[in-house]
Design an enzyme around this catalytic site. Structure first.
Site, PDB file in Angstrom:
ATOM      1  N   HIS A 194      25.385   2.733  22.171  1.00 27.56           N
ATOM      2  CA  HIS A 194      25.343   4.064  22.534  1.00 27.56           C
ATOM      3  C   HIS A 194      24.036   4.327  23.346  1.00 27.56           C
ATOM      4  O   HIS A 194      22.864   3.981  22.738  1.00 27.56           O
ATOM      5  CB  HIS A 194      25.485   5.248  21.511  1.00 27.56           C
ATOM      6  CG  HIS A 194      25.393   6.425  22.065  1.00 27.56           C
ATOM      7  ND1 HIS A 194      26.594   7.050  22.638  1.00 27.56           N
ATOM      8  CD2 HIS A 194      24.634   7.702  21.701  1.00 27.56           C
ATOM      9  CE1 HIS A 194      26.169   8.327  22.780  1.00 27.56           C
ATOM     10  NE2 HIS A 194      25.166   8.503  22.346  1.00 27.56           N
TER      11      HIS A 194
ATOM     12  N   GLU B  86      19.484  -1.929  25.994  1.00 28.66           N
ATOM     13  CA  GLU B  86      20.945  -2.235  25.574  1.00 28.66           C
ATOM     14  C   GLU B  86      21.336  -3.513  25.693  1.00 28.66           C
ATOM     15  O   GLU B  86      21.909  -4.230  24.904  1.00 28.66           O
ATOM     16  CB  GLU B  86      21.803  -1.406  26.347  1.00 28.66           C
ATOM     17  CG  GLU B  86      21.898   0.171  26.229  1.00 28.66           C
ATOM     18  CD  GLU B  86      22.883   0.770  26.966  1.00 28.66           C
ATOM     19  OE1 GLU B  86      24.124   0.386  27.144  1.00 28.66           O
ATOM     20  OE2 GLU B  86      22.563   2.007  27.389  1.00 28.66           O
TER      21      GLU B  86
HETATM   22  C1  GRF Z   1      26.419   2.117  28.285  1.00 25.46           C
HETATM   23  O1  GRF Z   1      25.274   2.940  28.898  1.00 25.46           O
HETATM   24  C2  GRF Z   1      26.704   2.211  27.032  1.00 25.46           C
HETATM   25  O2  GRF Z   1      25.659   2.352  26.151  1.00 25.46           O
HETATM   26  C3  GRF Z   1      27.727   3.257  27.043  1.00 25.46           C
HETATM   27  O3  GRF Z   1      28.496   3.068  28.152  1.00 25.46           O
HETATM   28  C4  GRF Z   1      27.712   2.355  28.976  1.00 25.46           C
HETATM   29  C5  GRF Z   1      28.624   0.939  29.286  1.00 25.46           C
HETATM   30  O4  GRF Z   1      27.922   0.338  30.474  1.00 25.46           O
HETATM   31  N1  GRF Z   1      28.646   3.128  25.693  1.00 25.46           N
HETATM   32  P1  GRF Z   1      28.392  -1.022  30.951  1.00 25.46           P
HETATM   33  O5  GRF Z   1      30.119  -0.876  31.260  1.00 25.46           O
HETATM   34  O6  GRF Z   1      28.181  -2.069  29.523  1.00 25.46           O
HETATM   35  O7  GRF Z   1      27.654  -1.404  31.988  1.00 25.46           O
END
Ligand code: GRF
Length: 205
Positions: free
Chosen positions: A111, A176
């Site tokens: 998240h 992330e």
């Molecule tokens: C990311 O920002 C994640 O944190 C959220 O949705 C987005 C997904 O991005 N849950 P991706 O598809 O992994 O590029």
């Protein structure tokens, strides 16, 4: 070494999926992605899976009567691939309670906020509108609520005065892509222990 079998659910561009695929492509990584499932036919995540030689499955919500039936279909695909850990990576559906129970303690989500602040949609925009000075990313276990499960890893980033949703999202995304493979690695090594709301990560020996 037998590697943990990971199934990734993704609805969109799949950059977190890519970070996990890149990590699992290393021979010494203790997990491998065995299937990617999407609820959107054109999700870039499916192309990324195919490029990595991983089975890519489009599970069309229109083929199922309701959410319960869809989630049973999802569970079946994951079972067919003998998935041991489910990673949600931008999966835009809320999973039903029976699905969460079927993989209890074996579903992770990422998240783009420092939970419990700013759960739900548009977390980066929520953070900007609230005026926080620090934002970040969270990898957490999925329980029956929305973004409420026990927290495994978090990382923070500063919020700049001239940030836009795009610039803040990009800064968070870097974290992330670092956090998610690390959380998968720790889980695969059996170093993640949940006690109620709290997660203890065993230190490296
Ligand atoms: C990311 O920002 C994640 O944190 C959220 O949705 C987005 C997904 O991005 N849950 P991706 O598809 O992994 O590029």
């Amino acid at each position: 070494m037998s590697r943990l079998r990971v199934g990734v659910l993704a609805s969109g561009r799949g950059s977190n999926l890519q970070a996990i695929l890149d990590a699992t492509s290393r021979e010494d990584f203790p997990a491998c992605v065995v299937v990617v499932v999407s609820d959107r036919e054109r999700a870039a995540a499916l192309d990324r899976a195919a490029r990595a030689g991983v089975p890519a499955v489009f599970l069309n919500p229109k083929d199922f009567a309701d959410r319960a039936a869809y989630d049973l279909g999802l569970e079946q695909v994951l079972r067919e691939h003998r998935v041991e850990l489910v990673c949600l990576a931008g999966f835009m559906r809320i999973l039903t309670a029976p699905f969460v129970r079927a993989f209890a303690g074996r579903i992770l989500n990422i998240h783009p906020a420092l939970l419990p602040a700013f759960p739900g949609l548009d977390a980066q925009r929520q953070a900007l509108e609230y005026g926080v000075r620090v934002a970040g990313a969270t990898v957490h276990f999925v329980d029956e609520g929305v973004d409420t499960g026990p927290i495994v890893l978090q990382a923070s980033v500063p919020v700049h005065h001239d940030d836009t949703e795009e610039s803040l999202s990009a800064r968070i995304l870097v974290e992330e892509h670092r956090l998610y493979p690390e959380a998968v690695r720790l889980f695969a090594l059996g170093r993640v222990h949940v006690a109620g709301r709290c997660v203890r990560v065993e230190p490296e020996r």
